[in-house]
Design a protein around this motif. Structure first.
Motif, PDB file in Angstrom:
ATOM      1  N   ALA A 160       3.001  -0.389  -9.220  1.00  0.00           N
ATOM      2  CA  ALA A 160       3.669   0.282 -10.339  1.00  0.00           C
ATOM      3  C   ALA A 160       5.079   0.718  -9.962  1.00  0.00           C
ATOM      4  O   ALA A 160       6.015   0.626 -10.767  1.00  0.00           O
ATOM      5  CB  ALA A 160       2.849   1.475 -10.805  1.00  0.00           C
ATOM      6  N   GLN A 161       5.252   1.196  -8.738  1.00  0.00           N
ATOM      7  CA  GLN A 161       6.579   1.625  -8.298  1.00  0.00           C
ATOM      8  C   GLN A 161       7.572   0.469  -8.327  1.00  0.00           C
ATOM      9  O   GLN A 161       8.721   0.637  -8.744  1.00  0.00           O
ATOM     10  CB  GLN A 161       6.488   2.215  -6.889  1.00  0.00           C
ATOM     11  CG  GLN A 161       5.848   3.588  -6.837  1.00  0.00           C
ATOM     12  CD  GLN A 161       5.690   4.108  -5.420  1.00  0.00           C
ATOM     13  OE1 GLN A 161       6.192   3.506  -4.470  1.00  0.00           O
ATOM     14  NE2 GLN A 161       4.981   5.216  -5.271  1.00  0.00           N
ATOM     15  N   THR A 179       0.985   1.866 -13.950  1.00  0.00           N
ATOM     16  CA  THR A 179       2.331   1.657 -14.488  1.00  0.00           C
ATOM     17  C   THR A 179       2.569   2.530 -15.711  1.00  0.00           C
ATOM     18  O   THR A 179       3.634   3.139 -15.859  1.00  0.00           O
ATOM     19  CB  THR A 179       2.544   0.175 -14.835  1.00  0.00           C
ATOM     20  OG1 THR A 179       2.327  -0.625 -13.663  1.00  0.00           O
ATOM     21  CG2 THR A 179       3.950  -0.076 -15.363  1.00  0.00           C
ATOM     22  N   ILE A 195       7.298  -2.281 -10.171  1.00  0.00           N
ATOM     23  CA  ILE A 195       7.503  -2.662 -11.573  1.00  0.00           C
ATOM     24  C   ILE A 195       8.592  -1.787 -12.199  1.00  0.00           C
ATOM     25  O   ILE A 195       9.506  -2.294 -12.865  1.00  0.00           O
ATOM     26  CB  ILE A 195       6.178  -2.550 -12.362  1.00  0.00           C
ATOM     27  CG1 ILE A 195       5.202  -3.637 -11.912  1.00  0.00           C
ATOM     28  CG2 ILE A 195       6.430  -2.641 -13.868  1.00  0.00           C
ATOM     29  CD1 ILE A 195       3.788  -3.457 -12.430  1.00  0.00           C
ATOM     30  N   CYS A 196       8.494  -0.481 -11.995  1.00  0.00           N
ATOM     31  CA  CYS A 196       9.493   0.432 -12.558  1.00  0.00           C
ATOM     32  C   CYS A 196      10.879   0.156 -11.977  1.00  0.00           C
ATOM     33  O   CYS A 196      11.886   0.180 -12.690  1.00  0.00           O
ATOM     34  CB  CYS A 196       9.088   1.882 -12.308  1.00  0.00           C
ATOM     35  SG  CYS A 196       7.666   2.416 -13.283  1.00  0.00           S
ATOM     36  N   ASN A 221       1.183  -7.374 -18.089  1.00  0.00           N
ATOM     37  CA  ASN A 221       0.206  -7.144 -17.030  1.00  0.00           C
ATOM     38  C   ASN A 221      -1.149  -7.793 -17.319  1.00  0.00           C
ATOM     39  O   ASN A 221      -1.874  -8.149 -16.395  1.00  0.00           O
ATOM     40  CB  ASN A 221       0.024  -5.635 -16.831  1.00  0.00           C
ATOM     41  CG  ASN A 221      -1.150  -5.296 -15.951  1.00  0.00           C
ATOM     42  OD1 ASN A 221      -1.129  -5.516 -14.747  1.00  0.00           O
ATOM     43  ND2 ASN A 221      -2.204  -4.767 -16.556  1.00  0.00           N
ATOM     44  N   GLU A 279      -0.663   2.037  -7.537  1.00  0.00           N
ATOM     45  CA  GLU A 279       0.562   2.840  -7.573  1.00  0.00           C
ATOM     46  C   GLU A 279       1.696   2.164  -6.817  1.00  0.00           C
ATOM     47  O   GLU A 279       2.866   2.262  -7.210  1.00  0.00           O
ATOM     48  CB  GLU A 279       0.289   4.234  -7.002  1.00  0.00           C
ATOM     49  CG  GLU A 279      -0.591   5.116  -7.886  1.00  0.00           C
ATOM     50  CD  GLU A 279      -2.057   4.706  -7.898  1.00  0.00           C
ATOM     51  OE1 GLU A 279      -2.761   5.040  -8.887  1.00  0.00           O
ATOM     52  OE2 GLU A 279      -2.526   4.040  -6.939  1.00  0.00           O
ATOM     53  N   VAL A 281       2.863  -1.849 -22.313  1.00  0.00           N
ATOM     54  CA  VAL A 281       2.187  -2.315 -21.104  1.00  0.00           C
ATOM     55  C   VAL A 281       0.898  -2.993 -21.536  1.00  0.00           C
ATOM     56  O   VAL A 281      -0.017  -2.335 -22.042  1.00  0.00           O
ATOM     57  CB  VAL A 281       1.884  -1.152 -20.131  1.00  0.00           C
ATOM     58  CG1 VAL A 281       1.175  -1.684 -18.880  1.00  0.00           C
ATOM     59  CG2 VAL A 281       3.165  -0.414 -19.750  1.00  0.00           C
ATOM     60  N   VAL A 295       5.899  -4.782 -20.024  1.00  0.00           N
ATOM     61  CA  VAL A 295       5.217  -5.120 -18.775  1.00  0.00           C
ATOM     62  C   VAL A 295       4.042  -6.026 -19.131  1.00  0.00           C
ATOM     63  O   VAL A 295       3.055  -5.590 -19.711  1.00  0.00           O
ATOM     64  CB  VAL A 295       4.729  -3.859 -18.032  1.00  0.00           C
ATOM     65  CG1 VAL A 295       4.004  -4.264 -16.735  1.00  0.00           C
ATOM     66  CG2 VAL A 295       5.899  -2.927 -17.722  1.00  0.00           C
ATOM     67  N   LEU A 298       5.526   5.288 -15.776  1.00  0.00           N
ATOM     68  CA  LEU A 298       6.595   5.176 -16.768  1.00  0.00           C
ATOM     69  C   LEU A 298       6.742   6.471 -17.563  1.00  0.00           C
ATOM     70  O   LEU A 298       7.862   6.928 -17.818  1.00  0.00           O
ATOM     71  CB  LEU A 298       6.322   4.003 -17.714  1.00  0.00           C
ATOM     72  CG  LEU A 298       6.628   2.607 -17.171  1.00  0.00           C
ATOM     73  CD1 LEU A 298       6.098   1.543 -18.125  1.00  0.00           C
ATOM     74  CD2 LEU A 298       8.132   2.415 -16.961  1.00  0.00           C
TER      75      LEU A 298
END
Length: 246
Positions: free
Chosen positions: A221-222, A21, A224-225, A90, A218, A10, A88, A25
């Motif tokens: 991040a959700q 993230t 992205i996952c 970012n 968050e 990341v 990722v 992860l």
């Protein structure tokens, strides 16, 4: 793709969306390399938090705008963990310049933003691709911005750099298929340090959004996952902005 026991990098992973993230992860069983350029304290604090919670993470320094540093970082990670499965992208920077201040968008600022925001994502993707291909699978998520869709952002060069990331995502998706999936998550306003000194402006924006809330790191991040996990998706530009651009 089941993320458990995978290895992820990341970039800019110690702050904001990158930090959220990295934490999410590791909760899904991923070993995470938290990259930083200058935010060493934040990256090491993120790693400490992860390891205290039973996850597995390390901090690794590299300026993503420098291809040699990126290749060295990937070599180090592969030596330590054997492979790399997830990326990722970012890490991004901006400069706050009024959109109509064309003279303020200097050559140096154009170069700086494109070196980090666009070329940096390309360098990282290129460096990890051989290892993902060796495994016959891999996933990359780039972080775009609604500025790249609307043309409105913290500066004209920033908005254009994010638009370029959206294009880079589609080109990489074609170039790296079929083994490697490449998608782009496009946040709207997110409550991160980007708003430092402009918190009042952020609070005024929230009631005008359809969902009447500013996204959290968050939230992003959700997604992205989810994009990393989704095996039937590549080349997609996915917006998560509380209805800001509708």
């Amino acid at each position: 793709m089941n993320l458990r026991n995978k290895v992820a990098l990341v970039t800019g992973g110690g702050t904001g969306i990158g930090r959220a993230t990295s934490l999410l992860l590791t909760k899904r069983g991923v070993t995470v390399a938290v990259n930083y350029s200058r935010s060493r304290v934040e990256a090491e604090e993120t790693v400490l938090t992860i390891n205290k919670e039973g996850g597995r993470a390390i901090a690794v320094q590299a300026d993503v705008s420098k291809d040699k540093e990126v290749r060295g970082m990937i070599k180090l990670l592969v030596q330590q963990f054997g492979t790399i499965d997830l990326l990722v992208n970012n890490a991004s920077i901006t400069r706050h310049i009024p959109l109509d201040d064309l003279e303020g968008a200097t050559e140096e600022i154009w170069d700086e933003l494109f070196d980090v925001n666009v070329k940096g994502m390309f360098y990282c993707s290129r460096a990890v691709a051989p290892f993902m291909n060796r495994n016959n699978e891999g996933a990359i998520v780039n972080l775009g911005s609604i500025a790249g869709q609307t043309g409105l952002g913290s500066s004209l060069p920033y908005a254009v750099s994010k638009s370029a990331i959206h294009g880079l995502t589609k080109s990489l998706a074609r170039a790296l298929a079929p083994n490697i999936r490449v998608n782009c998550v496009v946040p709207g306003a997110v409550a991160t340090r980007w708003w430092a000194g402009r918190e009042e402006q952020m609070q005024k924006l929230a009631p005008n959004l359809l969902l009447q809330r500013i996204s959290t790191p968050e939230d992003i991040a959700q997604l992205i996952c989810a994009a990393l996990e989704q095996e039937a998706m590549t080349g997609q530009i996915i917006t998560v902005d509380s209805g800001q651009t509708l």
